[in-house]
Write an enzyme that holds these catalytic residues in place. Structure first.
Site, PDB file in Angstrom:
ATOM      1  CD  GLU A  94      -4.552  -0.818 -47.208  1.00  0.00           C
ATOM      2  OE1 GLU A  94      -5.304  -0.191 -46.448  1.00  0.00           O
ATOM      3  OE2 GLU A  94      -3.354  -0.546 -47.353  1.00  0.00           O
ATOM      4  CG  ASP A  95      -5.754   0.711 -51.336  1.00  0.00           C
ATOM      5  OD1 ASP A  95      -6.472   0.328 -50.403  1.00  0.00           O
ATOM      6  OD2 ASP A  95      -4.911   1.618 -51.218  1.00  0.00           O
TER       7      ASP A  95
END
Length: 717
Positions: free
Chosen positions: A89-90
C-alpha cells in the site's frame, strides 16, 4: 511474556527501531528467526525514509504490529504478514515481490490486509442519509469481512494493527482521533468480541472511549485512581476468603485473579442504569480458574453456600457457550457492603476467553471454538453499503440470549429479539411464512420479545406473508434483510397490478387490451413506476392514447384522455373521470407520509394504505383506481427556542451569530425579566431540524425547543 497488559504497556513506550526489533525477536523466539529477520530487513528497506506523524520511523509500526500478532499466532506466516502489511500500500513494492520472496501463503495474507484499506473514491456513493465518512467506514468494514471469509487470520492481524494505531493516536489531530476511535468502537471492538478475543476487545473499547468521551473517561479514571487502595483491599480480602473456602472444600489446584472492571464497561453500566460511578455496586470482579469442568460447578456451590447471591445475575455459559466460544459460570454475590462479580472457568476456558479463536491455533483446548458462520451469512451484494453496515454492525455489537426449538436445538439471538427473529433464524422460508408463535407452549404475537431459555415454536402458513411495517421491530440482520426482500418483491407485484388498474380506469378497457398496449409501447419492465410518478403517468397515457387512436381511428378519434388534477385538503388526485370527494378508509387509517392508493366509486375516491389487506383484495378484483399522492408541504416551519444564556456582555450576539451560521432565520427575540432567559422565534427547514437541535444542545443550555405550527406545541425531541 504471558502478561498481555504488561506487554502492551511496554509496546506503548517503544519509540526506536532497535527497541522494536529487540521486542519482536523476544516474543517470536519460538518461530523461524531467520525468516522473520529477512522479512524485517525487507520491511525496513521498503519503508526507508518514511515517518509517522509522531516523527518516528514508520517501520517501527509494522514491527510492533508483528510483535502484538505473535501473541495470537501459531506460526511465523502471520508475524511476517504483519511485518509486511503496509508494504504494497505505501511503498514501491508489489504483490509479485512479496510472492517471489516469501511465497504464496504470506502474499495471500498481505493481499487480504491491503484490500481492506484499498478504498477508491468511485466506490463511495453515499445516499442522502449518510455522509462520506460513514460510507468509508462501511466500505472498510465490508472489505475486512470479505477478506476474512477467505482467511480469518487476516482479521486477527488487522485487529492487532488497529490496536497499535490506537496506542499511538496522540500524534494525530483531534478530529482524526475521534474518527478513528469511533470506527474502532463500532467496528473493530465488536469483531474482536465475535472472535472471542476479549484482550483485544477491552483495549480497543477503553482506548476509543478515552478519545471519544474524554471528560467521562477522566471522571472514571480519577475515581478509580483515588479509590484504588480501598478497592484493592476489598478485592484482596474477598479473594482471601474464597481461597480459604475452596481449599477447605477439597479444591486444591486453582488460581484466582482479581480485577477492577475496565472503564468502558463501567461507563456502559452507568449509562444503562442512569447512575454515577459512586453508585455502581459491582466495580470489582474475580476469576476463579480450576482444572476440570466439574470443579467449576463445585466452586460455584462453595461461593453460593457462603455468600448471598444475586439470583438474577447467574449465567451458565459452560453448559451453553456463547456464539464466540466463551465458556464461564457467572454470578454476583454480596460480601459485607460490596457486590462482587465471580467468574468461574477452567484454565483452558480462560485461554479461550482471552485469546478467542487464536487460542485454538496456539493450544489444544478442551473448550468451545468461536462460531464464524456469521461471516458467511452476511450478504455483501445488492444492498446499499450503509444498509449493509447497519445490519452487520447490529449482528456484531450485541448482547446475546439463547433460546430453544421444541426439539431443543439451540439458537443464539441478540437481546430483544422477537419470535419472528427466531423464525428467520430457523429458516428464511419459516420466517416468510410464519403465522403464529408459541413461547413455552403459550400462544403469543410474532413480535413478542424472547427471554433467555425460552422454548419457541412457529406455525407457518401455506403462502408467504409480507410484514413490511414490522421490519424496524426485528433485531437480526438475517430477519431484517429477508423481510425487506419479501416486501420489495411484494410491493413491485402490487404496483404492477395498481398500474394496470389505473390505466384500465383511464381508458375504459379490459386488462388484456391494456397489457397489449403496454407491450406495444415497450413499457412492460417499468410500467409500475406510474404509481409513484405522476409525470411518467402522463407520458404513458399520452403514448397509449396515441397508439389507440392510430389503431381505432374512427372509434376513439375525438376521445380525450387528458388527466385533470383535483386537490382535496392534503391529497392530490389525477384522473380523467369526474371526482366530487375523497374519504380515508377506516380499515387501515393511512396517515401523512404512508404510501397510499385510491379507489374510485360513484365519483368518490377512497384512500387506503398501499399494503392494506382490503386494498389488496380490491386491487386483485380489478377495481377502478386513480392516481393519488400527498401534497408536499413547505418544509420551512416556525419554532420557539428558549435558551439560558450567561448574563454577560456579548452572549446574545454570540447566540444570534450561531443561529446565522446554522442558516436559521430569526422572526423575533424576547428577553425575559431575568436576562439570562431568552425567547427566540425562528424559521427552520424541517429536513435539517434534528441536526440543528443536536448542534444547539451541544453548545447551549436549551430549556425548550417547540414547534409553533403544532396545535399542542409538541416539543422537539
Amino acid at each position: 511474556m504471558n502478561n498481555f497488559s504488561a506487554f502492551i504497556e511496554k509496546i506503548q513506550n517503544i519509540h526506536t527501531l532497535d527497541e522494536a526489533q529487540k521486542t519482536l525477536f523476544e516474543v517470536s523466539s519460538n518461530f523461524n528467526q531467520q525468516l522473520i529477520k529477512e522479512a524485517m530487513d525487507f520491511a525496513i528497506l521498503a519503508h526507508k525514509g518514511q515517518y509517522r506523524k509522531s516523527g518516528e520511523e514508520y517501520v517501527i509500526h509494522p514491527i510492533l504490529v508483528a510483535s502484538i500478532t505473535s501473541f495470537f499466532s501459531d506460526n511465523e506466516d502471520m508475524i511476517i504478514a504483519a511485518l509486511l502489511h503496509d508494504v504494497v500500500e505505501d511503498t514501491k513494492y508489489e504483490f509479485k515481490d512479496i510472492f517471489l520472496k516469501f511465497g504464496a501463503c504470506i502474499a495471500h495474507l498481505v493481499e487480504g490486509l491491503t484490500k481492506i484499506t484499498d478504498i477508491r473514491a468511485n466506490s463511495l456513493i453515499p445516499s442522502d442519509k449518510i455522509d462520506e465518512k460513514l460510507a468509508k467506514s462501511a466500505l472498510t468494514f465490508r472489505n475486512m469481512l470479505i477478506s476474512s471469509i477467505k482467511d480469518i487470520r487476516v482479521l486477527v492481524i488487522k485487529l492487532c494493527d488497529r490496536l497499535h494505531n490506537m496506542l499511538t493516536l496522540d500524534a494525530l489531530r483531534i478530529e482524526k482521533q475521534k474518527r478513528i476511535a469511533e470506527e474502532t468502537i463500532l467496528v473493530y471492538a465488536p469483531i474482536a468480541h465475535r472472535l472471542g478475543i476479549s484482550t483485544l476487545k477491552k483495549y480497543l473499547e477503553d482506548l476509543s472511549f478515552k478519545y471519544l468521551l474524554p471528560s467521562e473517561y477522566q471522571k472514571i479514571d480519577k475515581f478509580i485512581k483515588e479509590n484504588k487502595e480501598d478497592l484493592t483491599l476489598r478485592l484482596n480480602n474477598f479473594i482471601s476468603k474464597i481461597e480459604m473456602l475452596l481449599s477447605q472444600n477439597g479444591i486444591s489446584d486453582f488460581e484466582i485473579k482479581g480485577r477492577i472492571k475496565h472503564y468502558y464497561s463501567i461507563y456502559l453500566k452507568m449509562q444503562r442504569k442512569g447512575i454515577s460511578i459512586e453508585e455502581v455496586l459491582d466495580l470489582l470482579a474475580i476469576r476463579v480458574l480450576v482444572k476440570e469442568k466439574l470443579e467449576c460447578y463445585e466452586s460455584f456451590g462453595v461461593v453460593h453456600l457462603n455468600f448471598r447471591p444475586l439470583i438474577s445475575r447467574f449465567k451458565d455459559y459452560i453448559a451453553i457457550p456463547k456464539e464466540n466460544g466463551y465458556q464461564t459460570l457467572h454470578t454476583s454475590v454480596f460480601d459485607e457492603n460490596n457486590v462482587i462479580e465471580v467468574q468461574i472457568r477452567t484454565f483452558d476456558m480462560h485461554k479461550n476467553a482471552e485469546f478467542g479463536i487464536a487460542a485454538h491455533w496456539k493450544y489444544k483446548l478442551d473448550s468451545a471454538c468461536p462460531n464464524t458462520d456469521w461471516l458467511n451469512n452476511l450478504t455483501f451484494e445488492n444492498e446499499k453499503i450503509e444498509d449493509f453496515y447497519e445490519l452487520a454492525k447490529n449482528d456484531l455489537f450485541r448482547e446475546d440470549i439463547i433460546v430453544y426449538s421444541p426439539k431443543f436445538d439451540t439458537f443464539t439471538l441478540p437481546l430483544g429479539a422477537t419470535a419472528l427473529d427466531f423464525a428467520y433464524a430457523v429458516h428464511t422460508e419459516v420466517g416468510n411464512k410464519a403465522k403464529v408463535a408459541y413461547v413455552n407452549k403459550e400462544k403469543v404475537s410474532l413480535l413478542t420479545t424472547l427471554k433467555n431459555g425460552d422454548i419457541v415454536k412457529i406455525e407457518t402458513d401455506e403462502k408467504e406473508i409480507p410484514r413490511c411495517s414490522w421490519i424496524d421491530a426485528l433485531k437480526t440482520s438475517k430477519a431484517k434483510l429477508a423481510a425487506k426482500q419479501l416486501c420489495n418483491h411484494r410491493i413491485k407485484e402490487v404496483e404492477n397490478d395498481i398500474a394496470l388498474n389505473l390505466l384500465k380506469t383511464i381508458f375504459d378497457l379490459d386488462i388484456i387490451k391494456i397489457k397489449a398496449l403496454i407491450k406495444a409501447n415497450y413499457l412492460c419492465g417499468k410500467i409500475y413506476k406510474i404509481v409513484e410518478d405522476n409525470n411518467f403517468l402522463i407520458d404513458v397515457v399520452n403514448k397509449l392514447s396515441k397508439t389507440i387512436k392510430e389503431r381505432e381511428k374512427f372509434k376513439y378519434l375525438f376521445k380525450s384522455y387528458k388527466l385533470k388534477s383535483y386537490i382535496f385538503d392534503n391529497i392530490k388526485v389525477l384522473s380523467n373521470k369526474p371526482i366530487n370527494d375523497i374519504e380515508f378508509s377506516f380499515c387501515c387509517h393511512p396517515k401523512r407520509g404512508d404510501e397510499i392508493v385510491g379507489f374510485l366509486e360513484n365519483k368518490k375516491v377512497t384512500i387506503h394504505h398501499k399494503l392494506c389487506s382490503t386494498a389488496t383484495d380490491l386491487i386483485k378484483s380489478r377495481s377502478n383506481m386513480v392516481y393519488v399522492e400527498w401534497i408536499k408541504e413547505n418544509s420551512i416551519s416556525k419554532y420557539l427556542i428558549i435558551v439560558n444564556l450567561q448574563n454577560k456582555k456579548g452572549e446574545l450576539a454570540k447566540f444570534v451569530s450561531e443561529l446565522a451560521k446554522l442558516d436559521i432565520s430569526i422572526a423575533s427575540i424576547e428577553l425575559g425579566v431575568e436576562s439570562d432567559f431568552c425567547k427566540v422565534e425562528v424559521e427552520i427547514d424541517e429536513k435539517k431540524l434534528d441536526k440543528i437541535a443536536q448542534k444547539l444542545k451541544q453548545t447551549y443550555h436549551i430549556i425548550e425547543f417547540t414547534s409553533l405550527k403544532d396545535a399542542y406545541n409538541g416539543k422537539v425531541k
